[in-house]
Design a protein around this motif. Structure first.
Motif, PDB file in Angstrom:
ATOM      1  N   SER A  20       5.479   0.137  -2.246  1.00 43.28           N
ATOM      2  CA  SER A  20       5.006   0.664  -3.276  1.00 43.28           C
ATOM      3  C   SER A  20       6.273   1.613  -3.747  1.00 43.28           C
ATOM      4  N   GLY A  44       8.543   1.177  -7.242  1.00 43.66           N
ATOM      5  CA  GLY A  44       8.678   2.210  -8.172  1.00 43.66           C
ATOM      6  C   GLY A  44      10.119   2.635  -8.428  1.00 43.66           C
ATOM      7  N   SER A  75       4.144   4.567  -6.498  1.00 44.89           N
ATOM      8  CA  SER A  75       4.888   3.564  -7.282  1.00 44.89           C
ATOM      9  C   SER A  75       5.080   4.163  -8.508  1.00 44.89           C
TER      10      SER A  75
END
Length: 400
Positions: free
Chosen positions: A138, A142, A116
């Motif tokens: 993740s 991000g 992320s």
């Protein structure tokens, strides 16, 4: 009302409580080995741990962790940019960089922070990110923070990626392309040769998340990019210590010297405490073992092929090919809940995945294979699924 958006989860948890089923957050009361433990009051084969090489219980890793805690204490109490950069953190970064044959590496406190954090930072407003539609949560977390334009391409579809790169024209040269090596739900491997070819034709930077493929694929265990022979086309490799390395944490490596400046722009790196010295030490030892003992990978694949063939032989719907992640696909959540509980009662702990965590509208019984599993344990797992067919919980061969 603030809590209205959580009502569906409240209702689902109530349903699970009424059934007496606890597939999410099942409590492990004891660990006997890398493949055996006591979960929710039952002695079970651990088949849902991502402990691909069995190193979480390796005595050498445990000893390294104990010695580091004795020397360095239980934690750093600070971030890497404050007081949290110990010499061991730098040594692990050097180890990881050397393992991948590049000059630059960053170690993060979790794998989630690694992917992320990098995905939130590499591209920004005015840039373009192209990511596989089945990317991990993740990665999605991000890229949403990045401010970049986000374009999804069809899962494991290089032609769709190429089409979208072509449409970008000159902007493709600075685009960030994000894929995974092995996808964690179905265990399918990215077609990296074709993806790298699209990058070479249209430009861009290639980011490969090897979380589930490090230690698993490639001649020396570097992952799917090594196995595909396209490492020179990869600009960034991210991964985690919580799978093959048996610990917790994450990393990113790159041949680009700019990575050393980028680290001071990553909020997930700057504003969180660094990993405990005991974790760093066990990870360094696990990495040494991966390099010294390639037979672990062979044992893992022997087990993966045995389980995949066994479940496919029962007529069950499994992933597209053998992998350390062997998922049984079911359409019915009610059936999936019943099967998960029956497997637990039969002494086999697996992961249950339901939408939206699963990559489609289907539910999964997700099995993780380890090099530490014995052939007898694999056969026990297959037999447990056959018993579900005998009980009518799963379709018999020819009825799927």
């Amino acid at each position: 009302m603030l809590f209205d958006k959580f009502q569906s989860m409240v209702d689902f948890r109530a349903e699970l409580a009424e059934r007496g089923v606890k597939p999410f957050g099942a409590v492990t009361e004891e660990i006997y080995s890398a493949t055996e433990g006591r979960v929710e009051g039952r002695d079970v084969i651990l088949a849902g741990t991502n402990n691909y090489l069995g190193l979480s219980y390796d005595p050498r890793c445990i000893a390294a962790s104990q010695a580091a805690a004795q020397r360095w204490g239980t934690g750093t109490t600070g971030s890497r940019v404050a007081n949290g950069s110990f010499s061991e953190h730098q040594a692990l970064e050097a180890d990881i960089a050397d393992f991948y044959g590049v000059d630059h590496a960053i170690v993060f406190s979790t794998g989630y922070a690694a992917t992320s954090g990098m995905c939130a930072t590499l591209a920004g407003p005015g840039d373009v990110i192209l990511l596989d539609g089945d990317s991990h949560a993740s990665i999605y977390a991000g890229v949403r923070l990045s401010g970049a334009e986000i374009i999804r391409f069809k899962h494991n579809n290089p032609d769709d990626l190429a089409k979208r790169l072509r449409r970008l024209g000159e902007r493709a040269a600075d685009a960030l392309i994000i894929v995974e090596g092995i996808y964690s739900m179905l265990g399918d491997v990215a077609p990296l040769q074709e993806i790298a070819a699209a990058k070479r034709e249209f430009g861009g930077y290639l980011f490969v998340d090897e979380a589930h493929s490090m230690g698993v694929l490639g001649e020396t265990g570097r992952g799917a990019a090594q196995a595909a022979g396209i490492e020179d086309d990869v600009d960034f490799v991210a991964g985690t210590f919580s799978k093959s390395l048996g610990g917790i944490g994450g990393f990113c490596v790159s041949p680009h010297a700019e990575l050393q400046a980028i680290r001071f722009c990553i909020n997930a790196y700057i504003f969180t405490a660094s990993s405990a010295p005991s974790v760093i030490a066990s990870t360094r030892e696990a990495l040494r073992i991966i390099r010294a003992e390639p037979q672990l990978r062979q044992r893992l694949w022997d087990n993966a092929n045995r389980l995949y063939s066994g479940l496919a032989g029962l007529g069950l719907r499994v992933g597209p090919s053998a992998s350390p992640v062997v998922a049984v696909v079911l359409e019915d959540r009610e059936r999936t809940l019943a099967c998960w509980q029956a497997l637990l009662e039969a002494g086999v702990y697996v992961n249950m995945v339901v939408p939206p965590a699963s990559p489609s509208t289907y539910c999964l019984l997700r099995n993780s294979v380890s090099a530490a599993h014995t052939p007898e344990q694999i056969e026990t797992m297959i037999a447990a699924y056959a018993a579900l067919q005998d009980a009518g919980l799963l379709p018999a061969p020819g009825q799927a």
